[in-house]
Design a protein around this motif. Sequence first.
Motif, PDB file in Angstrom:
ATOM      1  N   LEU A 100       0.782  -1.192  -0.148  1.00 17.01           N
ATOM      2  CA  LEU A 100       0.003  -0.004   0.008  1.00 17.01           C
ATOM      3  C   LEU A 100       0.845   1.356   0.104  1.00 17.01           C
ATOM      4  CD1 LEU A 100      -2.834  -1.247   2.404  1.00 17.01           C
ATOM      5  CD2 LEU A 100      -3.246  -0.249   0.494  1.00 17.01           C
ATOM      6  N   ALA A 101       2.162   1.078  -0.055  1.00 16.98           N
ATOM      7  CA  ALA A 101       3.056   2.164   0.143  1.00 16.98           C
ATOM      8  C   ALA A 101       2.539   3.249   1.213  1.00 16.98           C
ATOM      9  CB  ALA A 101       3.050   3.142  -1.324  1.00 16.98           C
ATOM     10  N   HIS A 102       2.313   2.289   2.290  1.00 10.06           N
ATOM     11  CA  HIS A 102       1.927   3.156   3.389  1.00 10.06           C
ATOM     12  C   HIS A 102       2.831   2.876   4.557  1.00 10.06           C
ATOM     13  CE1 HIS A 102      -1.924   5.150   3.986  1.00 10.06           C
ATOM     14  NE2 HIS A 102      -1.919   4.965   5.001  1.00 10.06           N
ATOM     15  N   GLY A 103       3.401   3.770   5.182  1.00 15.63           N
ATOM     16  CA  GLY A 103       4.768   3.214   6.173  1.00 15.63           C
ATOM     17  C   GLY A 103       6.014   2.910   5.116  1.00 15.63           C
ATOM     18  N   GLY A 104       6.679   2.213   5.634  1.00 10.71           N
ATOM     19  CA  GLY A 104       7.934   2.052   4.851  1.00 10.71           C
ATOM     20  C   GLY A 104       8.891   0.744   5.631  1.00 10.71           C
TER      21      GLY A 104
END
Lengths: 231, 97
Positions: A100-104
């Motif tokens: 989700l390209a949420h955080g990393g």
Amino acid sequence: MHIMEGFLPSPWWQLWFVFSIPVIMFGMYRLNKLVSERRDLLPLLAVAGAFIFVLSSLKLPSVTGSSSHPTGTGMAAIMFGPAVTAVLGVIVLLYQALFLAHGGLTTLGANVASMGIIGPLAAYLIYKAGMKANINFYVVVFLAATFADWITYVVTSTQLALAFSSQAGGFIGLLQGFLVIFATTQVPLAIMEGALTALIFKYIIQVKSDALVELKVISQETVNKLRGISA
Amino acid sequence: MKIGKGEIIFAVITVLFVASFFYGMAANPGSEFGGVDGAAEEVITDVTGGYEPWIGNIGFEPPGGETESLLFALQAAIGAVVIGYFFGYYKGKGRSD
């Protein structure tokens, strides 16, 4: 509370890994023990993990005019303790970072520290203290889950303020800035999460209270009292 | 399940939560209720005078809002299935025991 990929400069992202990895390792050890010795409790573990999955996917609007998501970690922390919750947190945060390209990935250590470790630890301590003080079980669960959620965002604010204080000229001012964004927005969400967690615990008591007794989360007397049966 | 005190308290808190959201909509006209993570990014960019993340996104990046909401919905659905399955299982088991 997801600190995005690359948004923690050196040495902060490494430091948060140093903080989180031992707890995750200990959590995996505890989880392994639980899985091999108490297979019958696995479903409850799955429910606790799934609860984090559901709640952290919901982005809720707050009175402040922005949206944020609950954490769902209070339930797992109460049932299995903060270390096991850290492992569940890693799974959810990895899913969101990878798909989700949420955080990393580089900020995973910091995000696990806030959502998987320190928030749940607060829940665990509040729960133990509240039960010792003989406060109503559901009230204690509500408080523990509410603070697991809220403290997570306080930690995120602190992490960002620490990392950028040198460039922003002052830790306190920057911390206030992040707290206004994260912690204020989170208040209604945290209360909502606390209420939901307490309600779910009511159903767990109804259908599977023996597992909670086995996990030493709650005593048989308390269960009887909550079910309205005199012991 | 019977509607008890717990459900009523939960319903009241939910109503208050929704009411606070409507109040928030009225108090912040034109707000799109964007995520706090984005707002924090803006603060970082502001205070540092244009912070550039030292590494870009590594994982899969949804091409747009549609795919992103699909993956979030999937995440919620997987969780809900697991929770529903086990509650149903235990409830049914408790009845047949």
